[in-house]
Motif scaffolding. Structure first.
Motif, PDB file in Angstrom:
ATOM      1  N   MET A  45       0.837  -1.199   0.000  1.00 47.44           N
ATOM      2  CA  MET A  45       0.000   0.000   0.000  1.00 47.44           C
ATOM      3  C   MET A  45       0.874   1.252   0.000  1.00 47.44           C
ATOM      4  O   MET A  45       0.551   2.255  -0.664  1.00 47.44           O
ATOM      5  N   TYR A  46       1.986   1.208   0.734  1.00 47.49           N
ATOM      6  CA  TYR A  46       2.915   2.337   0.700  1.00 47.49           C
ATOM      7  C   TYR A  46       3.585   2.445  -0.666  1.00 47.49           C
ATOM      8  O   TYR A  46       3.846   3.554  -1.155  1.00 47.49           O
ATOM      9  N   ARG A  47       3.865   1.312  -1.272  1.00 47.22           N
ATOM     10  CA  ARG A  47       4.431   1.333  -2.618  1.00 47.22           C
ATOM     11  C   ARG A  47       3.433   1.932  -3.614  1.00 47.22           C
ATOM     12  O   ARG A  47       3.813   2.716  -4.497  1.00 47.22           O
ATOM     13  N   ALA A  48       2.159   1.554  -3.465  1.00 48.42           N
ATOM     14  CA  ALA A  48       1.140   2.099  -4.356  1.00 48.42           C
ATOM     15  C   ALA A  48       1.011   3.611  -4.166  1.00 48.42           C
ATOM     16  O   ALA A  48       0.842   4.364  -5.139  1.00 48.42           O
ATOM     17  N   ALA A  49       1.092   4.057  -2.925  1.00 48.75           N
ATOM     18  CA  ALA A  49       1.016   5.491  -2.648  1.00 48.75           C
ATOM     19  C   ALA A  49       2.209   6.212  -3.267  1.00 48.75           C
ATOM     20  O   ALA A  49       2.066   7.329  -3.814  1.00 48.75           O
ATOM     21  N   THR A  50       3.377   5.594  -3.209  1.00 52.06           N
ATOM     22  CA  THR A  50       4.570   6.187  -3.817  1.00 52.06           C
ATOM     23  C   THR A  50       4.410   6.272  -5.320  1.00 52.06           C
ATOM     24  O   THR A  50       4.709   7.311  -5.944  1.00 52.06           O
ATOM     25  N   THR A  99       9.114  -2.230  -8.675  1.00 55.69           N
ATOM     26  CA  THR A  99      10.347  -1.870  -9.365  1.00 55.69           C
ATOM     27  C   THR A  99      11.375  -1.292  -8.403  1.00 55.69           C
ATOM     28  O   THR A  99      11.042  -0.809  -7.316  1.00 55.69           O
ATOM     29  N   ALA A 100      12.633  -1.318  -8.829  1.00 58.35           N
ATOM     30  CA  ALA A 100      13.704  -0.745  -8.018  1.00 58.35           C
ATOM     31  C   ALA A 100      13.497   0.747  -7.817  1.00 58.35           C
ATOM     32  O   ALA A 100      13.864   1.297  -6.765  1.00 58.35           O
ATOM     33  N   ALA A 101      12.893   1.410  -8.802  1.00 60.95           N
ATOM     34  CA  ALA A 101      12.662   2.845  -8.693  1.00 60.95           C
ATOM     35  C   ALA A 101      11.733   3.170  -7.530  1.00 60.95           C
ATOM     36  O   ALA A 101      11.943   4.145  -6.803  1.00 60.95           O
ATOM     37  N   ILE A 102      10.714   2.327  -7.333  1.00 64.69           N
ATOM     38  CA  ILE A 102       9.795   2.528  -6.207  1.00 64.69           C
ATOM     39  C   ILE A 102      10.487   2.133  -4.901  1.00 64.69           C
ATOM     40  O   ILE A 102      10.396   2.840  -3.888  1.00 64.69           O
ATOM     41  N   SER A 103      11.188   1.014  -4.905  1.00 65.76           N
ATOM     42  CA  SER A 103      11.864   0.545  -3.693  1.00 65.76           C
ATOM     43  C   SER A 103      12.836   1.584  -3.146  1.00 65.76           C
ATOM     44  O   SER A 103      12.999   1.721  -1.924  1.00 65.76           O
ATOM     45  N   HIS A 193      18.400  -1.581  -0.384  1.00 63.57           N
ATOM     46  CA  HIS A 193      16.999  -2.002  -0.384  1.00 63.57           C
ATOM     47  C   HIS A 193      16.608  -2.702   0.920  1.00 63.57           C
ATOM     48  O   HIS A 193      15.420  -2.816   1.221  1.00 63.57           O
ATOM     49  N   VAL A 194      17.595  -3.153   1.666  1.00 67.88           N
ATOM     50  CA  VAL A 194      17.326  -3.886   2.908  1.00 67.88           C
ATOM     51  C   VAL A 194      17.745  -3.059   4.113  1.00 67.88           C
ATOM     52  O   VAL A 194      16.913  -2.523   4.845  1.00 67.88           O
ATOM     53  N   VAL A 195      19.048  -2.910   4.307  1.00 71.33           N
ATOM     54  CA  VAL A 195      19.557  -2.193   5.478  1.00 71.33           C
ATOM     55  C   VAL A 195      19.197  -0.717   5.420  1.00 71.33           C
ATOM     56  O   VAL A 195      18.755  -0.128   6.415  1.00 71.33           O
ATOM     57  N   GLY A 196      19.361  -0.115   4.247  1.00 70.53           N
ATOM     58  CA  GLY A 196      19.068   1.312   4.114  1.00 70.53           C
ATOM     59  C   GLY A 196      17.608   1.625   4.340  1.00 70.53           C
ATOM     60  O   GLY A 196      17.265   2.581   5.061  1.00 70.53           O
ATOM     61  N   ARG A 197      16.735   0.839   3.752  1.00 71.33           N
ATOM     62  CA  ARG A 197      15.301   1.090   3.923  1.00 71.33           C
ATOM     63  C   ARG A 197      14.873   0.854   5.365  1.00 71.33           C
ATOM     64  O   ARG A 197      14.070   1.606   5.913  1.00 71.33           O
ATOM     65  N   ASP A 198      15.401  -0.193   5.989  1.00 69.02           N
ATOM     66  CA  ASP A 198      15.060  -0.448   7.384  1.00 69.02           C
ATOM     67  C   ASP A 198      15.479   0.717   8.272  1.00 69.02           C
ATOM     68  O   ASP A 198      14.753   1.108   9.188  1.00 69.02           O
ATOM     69  N   ALA A 199      16.663   1.259   8.005  1.00 68.88           N
ATOM     70  CA  ALA A 199      17.152   2.375   8.815  1.00 68.88           C
ATOM     71  C   ALA A 199      16.238   3.587   8.668  1.00 68.88           C
ATOM     72  O   ALA A 199      15.926   4.272   9.654  1.00 68.88           O
TER      73      ALA A 199
END
Length: 241
Positions: A45-50, A99-103, A193-199
């Motif tokens: 849902m957050y990805r869709a909002a993005t 997609t990576a662009a959204i991630s 995509h993992v550590v950075g996003r979690d932070a």
């Protein structure tokens, strides 16, 4: 697929939180299918909002504008675990939001507290519907996963779990998912995509450690089916207590 529906009280809400790469989506979809429950991926849902904001040319750093856009987003969510769907204004965005662009930018929407509030209310409504006869599940309930489900969205869920794994395991899984391999280069390319996003997401919600009353399932040394079985064991134990 054989289900375990007869062993689950009705309705039941299974809330699962955890960091990137812990296996939440894959595990929760299978658990929902096995139990005959609906499945809600709140991260999507957050990805869709993005996607919606970018599609409308909105600067993701313009927090008020992002919030207004999210509040008017015509999002429809399909909760069949065998084929969950995300539609915005009649357009299927299921592939576009992965997609990576959204991630790479989704955390800029996910850390917008007012946008989170709107999406949180939508998530609660979906949970409520799935606990009623009007829901896709016919009132059986839902497995819902994300970052703040056990603490903010559904703190009174029947089953509350934190699905986690070591950073090494999470990076390897996401590298295989995105690049088809878990060699050193693929793992490093996946780190943001993992550590950075979690932070980034950790600045607004805690999902790395279990809150009081939340059961931890560590999938570091488990494959997908073993993790599914571990979660089903917790669900059976909690719902039969």
């Amino acid at each position: 697929m054989t289900t375990q529906e007869d062993h689950v009280p009705h309705p039941v809400v299974v809330a699962v939180d955890g960091p990137s790469g812990s296996g939440k989506s894959s595990v929760c979809r299978r658990v929902a299918a096995r139990l005959g429950l609906a499945y809600l991926d709140t991260g999507a849902m957050y990805r869709a909002a993005t996607w919606w904001c970018l599609e409308n040319g909105i600067d993701l750093d313009a927090t008020d504008t992002v919030t207004a856009a999210v509040e008017r987003m015509p999002l429809e969510v399909g909760v069949d675990p065998e084929g969950p769907t995300f539609t915005v204004g009649g357009r299927d965005v299921g592939e576009a939001i992965r997609t990576a662009a959204i991630s790479s930018v989704v955390s800029r929407v996910a850390t917008n507290l007012d946008a989170r509030a709107d999406l949180g209310e939508r998530q609660r409504r979906i949970i409520a519907v799935e606990c009623s006869a009007e829901g896709w599940s016919g009132g059986r309930g839902v497995v819902v996963e994300g970052r703040d489900i056990t603490t903010v969205i559904a703190p009174d869920a029947d089953v509350r779990l934190l699905l986690t794994a070591s950073e090494e395991a999470r990076l390897a899984r996401r590298a295989r998912e995105l690049h088809g391999d878990a060699d050193a280069a693929s793992v490093e390319a996946t780190r943001s995509h993992v550590v950075g996003r979690d932070a980034q997401d950790s600045t607004v919600v805690e999902f790395m450690t279990a809150a009081d009353g939340v059961v931890t399932v560590d999938s570091s040394d488990l494959d997908l089916e073993q993790t599914v079985e571990a979660v089903l064991t917790v669900v059976a134990r909690v719902t039969s207590a």
